[in-house]
Design an enzyme around this catalytic site. Sequence first.
Site, PDB file in Angstrom:
ATOM      1  N   HIS A  67       8.840  72.737  45.615  1.00 11.33           N
ATOM      2  CA  HIS A  67       9.120  71.840  46.734  1.00 11.33           C
ATOM      3  C   HIS A  67       7.851  71.226  47.316  1.00 11.33           C
ATOM      4  O   HIS A  67       7.805  70.847  48.475  1.00 11.33           O
ATOM      5  CB  HIS A  67       9.926  72.562  47.829  1.00 11.33           C
ATOM      6  CG  HIS A  67      11.313  72.947  47.386  1.00 11.33           C
ATOM      7  ND1 HIS A  67      12.208  73.587  48.197  1.00 11.33           N
ATOM      8  CD2 HIS A  67      11.946  72.773  46.201  1.00 11.33           C
ATOM      9  CE1 HIS A  67      13.338  73.800  47.527  1.00 11.33           C
ATOM     10  NE2 HIS A  67      13.203  73.322  46.317  1.00 11.33           N
ATOM     11  N   ASP A 120      10.542  77.036  45.361  1.00 10.76           N
ATOM     12  CA  ASP A 120      10.389  76.548  46.737  1.00 10.76           C
ATOM     13  C   ASP A 120       8.990  75.939  46.878  1.00 10.76           C
ATOM     14  O   ASP A 120       8.407  75.532  45.872  1.00 10.76           O
ATOM     15  CB  ASP A 120      10.672  77.695  47.726  1.00 10.76           C
ATOM     16  CG  ASP A 120      11.211  77.184  49.056  1.00 10.76           C
ATOM     17  OD1 ASP A 120      10.571  76.320  49.657  1.00 10.76           O
ATOM     18  OD2 ASP A 120      12.282  77.646  49.489  1.00 10.76           O
TER      19      ASP A 120
END
Length: 395
Positions: free
Chosen positions: A233, A210
């Site tokens: 991310h 993430d």
Amino acid sequence: MGRVNFGVSAFFVFCLLGLSANAKVFNIGSPPGSDITKALLKTFNEACQFPTKSTVLIPKGEYKLGEIEMLGPCKAPIRIALQGTLKADGNAVHNQKWVAFRNINGFKLNGGGVFDGEGNAAWRVNNCHKTEQCKKLPISIRFDYITDGKVRGITSLDAKNFHINVIGAKNLTFEEVRIIAPAESPNTDGIHVGRSDGIKIINSVITTGDDCVSVGDGMKNLLVERVTCGPGHGISVGSLGRYGHEQDVKGIKIINCTLQETDNGIRIKTWPSAACSTSASDIHFENIVLKNVTNPILIDQEYCPWNHCNKAKPSTIKLSNISFKNIRGTSGNKDAVKLLCSKGFPCQNVELGNIDIKYTGADGPATFQCANVSPKIMGTQVPKACSSPVTKPPQ
Ligand SMILES: *[C@@H]1O[C@H](CO)[C@@H](O)[C@H](O)[C@H]1NC(C)=O
Ligand SMILES: *[C@@H]1O[C@H](CO)[C@@H](O)[C@H](O)[C@H]1NC(C)=O
Ligand SMILES: *[C@@H]1O[C@H](CO)[C@@H](O)[C@H](O)[C@H]1NC(C)=O
Ligand SMILES: *[C@@H]1O[C@H](CO)[C@@H](O)[C@H](O)[C@H]1NC(C)=O
């Protein structure tokens, strides 16, 4: 000569162990392989009550560790020298966290050791990335209300949820930290910071599933420098505006970082609701290298996962004084730059200088989209910048 050499090398060994000469050392005294939850808590409490500087030593070796909170205030500065590897149980689902350090003034964590969250079994049953209604998994390491702290040279491996969460910190530095989890591990944000003043994340490597670094509400004065991110991310301010009672974000600097193979590069995201009307300002991204990054530069004021919001309502978070300078490399999709600001509160004072982002896919070339913003543009513009406010293109 022999004696001098011995003295010098003993001094170096001392330094390598991360122990300082004037701190009293409290060794957990447990054999490798054992569960040290009780021993660590007892040792921490003894060290914490010691009237002068202390070190809690977890020597080399693998240990099991259950949920633990190391709670101050302590009587003097305290250092945790983690040389070994701590293993959370792969199946055990703790409460909100695995390890927490809380209410400590004068804190160090170093020693080259590893926090292994053993997330693999838990990820497979976790669906928090698909729905809001889910059982939350524990955050690996929480730093709650730490003042004057330094975390250096430790590794967080395979967290079940976020690797590191920081709240209420004043003057806390992370240096040479390594964060490792597979790209497909859900919700494994690297370092999440919020409601703090003065955090530095320096010279660190984050590869995870993430956000590498995510910045929550109330963060003031954050520096992220020489951090390599990816897979992951990207580096994200927000999401902001989901809850009421949020605080302003101010003074964020992201410099000399590399993003490689990340979904999203550098972004600011706010929910399109009116839960609160705070501001995020003085946010600067400079000298960023991109390697095959999807959505490299993104301001998204209609961030709405799970469609749990009304996109027709403009975001009430005011974004201002934001710059992107010397951002170069390759994009993994054609949306190289997207500045999608709130129609209720257009972004103010956004600057872009020397943007050089290439995209070679068949649906190229790269594009630069703007909505509700008139950015000030300087230097290189690849792709060519939007020059005046344009309406949002159809999705
Ligand atoms: C910040 O924390 C470090 C490490 O604990 C300390 O040495 C330094 O003096 C602190 N700086 C300020 C401005 O408080
Ligand atoms: C960032 O990197 C550039 C060279 O790429 C260097 O000149 C500059 O000093 C660096 N800045 C910092 C604050 O490290
Ligand atoms: C870029 O990343 C995508 C996955 O996001 C991958 O499929 C592709 O092969 C990568 N391209 C290059 C040139 O590395
Ligand atoms: C933005 O920058 C301008 C000029 O540098 C300054 O006057 C203004 O207070 C800043 N706005 C915010 C919200 O920080």
